[in-house]
Write an enzyme that holds these catalytic residues in place. Structure first.
Site, PDB file in Angstrom:
ATOM      1  N   TYR A 137      31.898  53.079  36.499  1.00 48.47           N
ATOM      2  CA  TYR A 137      33.069  53.919  36.668  1.00 48.47           C
ATOM      3  C   TYR A 137      33.099  55.498  35.783  1.00 48.47           C
ATOM      4  O   TYR A 137      33.486  55.633  35.826  1.00 48.47           O
ATOM      5  CB  TYR A 137      34.363  53.678  36.888  1.00 48.47           C
ATOM      6  CG  TYR A 137      34.497  52.920  38.038  1.00 48.47           C
ATOM      7  CD1 TYR A 137      33.755  51.271  37.944  1.00 48.47           C
ATOM      8  CD2 TYR A 137      35.253  52.862  39.146  1.00 48.47           C
ATOM      9  CE1 TYR A 137      34.077  50.400  39.055  1.00 48.47           C
ATOM     10  CE2 TYR A 137      36.025  51.946  40.139  1.00 48.47           C
ATOM     11  CZ  TYR A 137      34.414  51.211  40.589  1.00 48.47           C
ATOM     12  OH  TYR A 137      35.093  49.991  41.429  1.00 48.47           O
ATOM     13  N   LYS A 189      28.287  39.544  32.273  1.00 44.79           N
ATOM     14  CA  LYS A 189      26.851  39.195  33.015  1.00 44.79           C
ATOM     15  C   LYS A 189      26.337  39.253  31.772  1.00 44.79           C
ATOM     16  O   LYS A 189      25.686  40.331  32.466  1.00 44.79           O
ATOM     17  CB  LYS A 189      26.715  39.948  34.273  1.00 44.79           C
ATOM     18  CG  LYS A 189      25.435  39.331  34.836  1.00 44.79           C
ATOM     19  CD  LYS A 189      25.563  37.952  35.355  1.00 44.79           C
ATOM     20  CE  LYS A 189      24.623  37.574  35.458  1.00 44.79           C
ATOM     21  NZ  LYS A 189      24.251  35.850  36.412  1.00 44.79           N
ATOM     22  N   ASP A 221      29.275  35.182  38.480  1.00 51.05           N
ATOM     23  CA  ASP A 221      28.857  35.061  39.648  1.00 51.05           C
ATOM     24  C   ASP A 221      29.662  33.488  39.493  1.00 51.05           C
ATOM     25  O   ASP A 221      30.090  33.059  41.002  1.00 51.05           O
ATOM     26  CB  ASP A 221      27.456  34.629  39.856  1.00 51.05           C
ATOM     27  CG  ASP A 221      26.505  34.252  38.299  1.00 51.05           C
ATOM     28  OD1 ASP A 221      27.475  34.408  36.962  1.00 51.05           O
ATOM     29  OD2 ASP A 221      25.081  34.382  38.260  1.00 51.05           O
ATOM     30  N   ASP A 245      36.692  45.282  39.658  1.00 53.20           N
ATOM     31  CA  ASP A 245      37.262  45.396  41.525  1.00 53.20           C
ATOM     32  C   ASP A 245      36.611  44.298  41.957  1.00 53.20           C
ATOM     33  O   ASP A 245      37.745  44.171  42.690  1.00 53.20           O
ATOM     34  CB  ASP A 245      36.366  46.717  40.937  1.00 53.20           C
ATOM     35  CG  ASP A 245      36.533  46.911  42.345  1.00 53.20           C
ATOM     36  OD1 ASP A 245      37.532  47.511  43.011  1.00 53.20           O
ATOM     37  OD2 ASP A 245      35.052  47.496  43.242  1.00 53.20           O
ATOM     38  N   ASP A 249      39.587  41.842  44.801  1.00 55.91           N
ATOM     39  CA  ASP A 249      39.469  41.477  46.116  1.00 55.91           C
ATOM     40  C   ASP A 249      39.156  40.096  45.983  1.00 55.91           C
ATOM     41  O   ASP A 249      40.219  39.958  47.479  1.00 55.91           O
ATOM     42  CB  ASP A 249      37.894  42.541  46.553  1.00 55.91           C
ATOM     43  CG  ASP A 249      38.590  43.461  47.039  1.00 55.91           C
ATOM     44  OD1 ASP A 249      39.932  44.676  46.087  1.00 55.91           O
ATOM     45  OD2 ASP A 249      38.446  44.249  47.993  1.00 55.91           O
TER      46      ASP A 249
HETATM   47  C1  IPM Z   1      39.957  49.522  43.862  1.00 56.27           C
HETATM   48  C2  IPM Z   1      39.783  49.889  44.339  1.00 56.27           C
HETATM   49  C3  IPM Z   1      38.733  51.799  43.788  1.00 56.27           C
HETATM   50  C4  IPM Z   1      37.736  50.859  42.690  1.00 56.27           C
HETATM   51  C5  IPM Z   1      38.229  52.410  44.414  1.00 56.27           C
HETATM   52  C6  IPM Z   1      39.160  53.059  45.464  1.00 56.27           C
HETATM   53  C7  IPM Z   1      37.305  53.843  43.681  1.00 56.27           C
HETATM   54  O1  IPM Z   1      38.623  49.786  45.243  1.00 56.27           O
HETATM   55  O2  IPM Z   1      41.382  50.683  42.605  1.00 56.27           O
HETATM   56  O3  IPM Z   1      40.028  48.361  42.846  1.00 56.27           O
HETATM   57  O4  IPM Z   1      36.635  50.588  42.941  1.00 56.27           O
HETATM   58  O5  IPM Z   1      38.874  51.117  41.540  1.00 56.27           O
HETATM   59 MG    MG Z   2      38.573  47.435  44.552  1.00 59.03          MG
END
Ligand code: IPM
Ligand code: MG
Length: 356
Positions: A137, A189, A221, A245, A249
């Site tokens: 990032y 990784k 992984d 990130d 999720d």
């Molecule tokens: C998060 C989101 C952000 C990221 C996006 C919106 C840039 O997915 O906060 O997890 O990738 O950090």
């Molecule tokens: Mg995210």
């Protein structure tokens, strides 16, 4: 009475709706527990950009810097170029305020919410410490021969000794403070992304300062696999920006969905940013169907960060209790009205405080 200046950015899509409920809850907590939140609202987001061509003006950024915390609903709109508003608002705050920790608790409040067979709240209780200012990032990208057949695109992952070390140290301190499994798992990784050898080495060095904390390691992984198979193995995990990130999720699903996952973008001791992990979900905007639970829990994290731990924890306990007693049936779209959930949490919070 303690007073805290807070910046509030509702943002795009469902952002403003869930933010309104989260603010209702934190305001009630402030009233009950005796402190004050002085909120300044900012209109930034895609709608504002489309109307004014303004993303996040420097003057507003200067103001926000002087607050104690920033609360953000959600950002993103399919009408705009990919990443424009994300980089202009979220990433700008993460980088320019040096919010080097992205703290993402993964906590299951009730068995019913978990898609994994035979896993309960005692199995899913971990925190991911995502390094938040470096890695993929960091913005080191470029294109050569753009638009031609020979086009080359590169993006460099950047890891600094300083950046890696402060994230790892934060994770060890957190494991100590949590006092649960007293374990920090490094997720990387390094076998393929050789630059991550820096993580391997710094992790080993920092671990020496924490003889009371156990260490584990998982490649990203494998970590995805373990999180599904044996989530109970994780306590605190520390990882790079991109892996953090992605795995959060996955973690959000394990704890019940995007409607429940909250996060804090933190620079200890300085202005920090709190947000639900979910996006702006434009198709659900303005319909009072999005769950504000993640937004409310981000509010709870914000109060904890401000030092109002009794209030922050009380909000979390109320949410947990509402799931346990099935008054909150879930966080799926339309299961409850957005404002209905805000009201439920607020009145329960007031009731809990009076009976305490
Ligand atoms: C998060 C989101 C952000 C990221 C996006 C919106 C840039 O997915 O906060 O997890 O990738 O950090
Ligand atoms: Mg995210």
């Amino acid at each position: 009475m303690a007073e805290y200046d807070i910046a509030v950015i509702g943002g795009d899509g469902i952002g403003p709706e869930v933010t309104a409920q989260a603010m209702k809850v934190v305001d009630a907590a402030a009233e009950v527990y005796g402190f004050k939140l002085n909120k300044t609202e900012y209109p930034f987001g895609s709608e504002h950009y489309l109307k004014t061509n303004e993303i996040f003006p420097d003057s507003a950024f200067e103001e926000v810097k002087d607050k104690r915390a920033i609360y953000l609903g959600a950002i993103g709109d399919p009408r705009l170029p990919v990443g424009l508003i994300e980089y202009g608002i979220i990433a700008r705050m993460r980088f320019d305020l040096d919010l080097y920790i992205n703290l993402r608790p993964i906590q299951l409040y009730d068995e019913r919410l978990c898609p994994l067979k035979d896993k309960g709240p005692e199995d899913v209780d971990m925190i991911i410490v995502r390094e938040n200012t470096e890695g993929a990032y960091a913005g080191m990208h470029g294109f050569a021969h753009k638009g031609q057949d020979l086009e080359v695109a590169t993006q460099t992952m950047v890891y600094t000794r300083h950046g890696v070390e402060r994230a790892i140290r934060y994770a060890f301190d957190l494991a100590r403070e949590r006092n649960k499994r007293k374990t920090v798992t490094l997720i990387d990784k390094a076998n393929a992304v050789r630059a991550q050898d820096l993580w391997t080495r710094v992790f080993a060095i920092v671990a020496k300062d924490y003889p009371d904390i156990k260490t584990e390691h998982a490649y990203i992984d494998a970590a995805c696999m373990w999180m599904i198979k044996n989530p109970e193995w994780f306590d605190v995990a520390v990882t790079t920006n991109l892996f953090g990130d992605i795995i959060t999720d996955l973690g959000a699903m394990v704890q019940g969905g995007m409607g429940i996952a909250a996060s804090g973008n933190i620079h200890p001791g300085k202005v920090s940013l709190f947000e639900p992990i979910h996006g702006s979900a434009p198709k659900h905007a303005g319909r009072n169907v999005a769950s504000p639970v993640a937004a409310i829990l981000a509010g709870s994290m914000m109060l904890n960060y401000l030092g109002e731990k009794t209030a922050g924890n009380a909000i979390e306990q109320v949410v947990r209790g509402l799931f346990k007693t099935q008054r909150l049936k879930g966080v799926g779209t339309g299961v409850h009205g957005t404002s209905e959930v805000g009201e439920m949490v607020t009145s329960e919070l007031r009731a809990a405080a009076t009976s305490a």
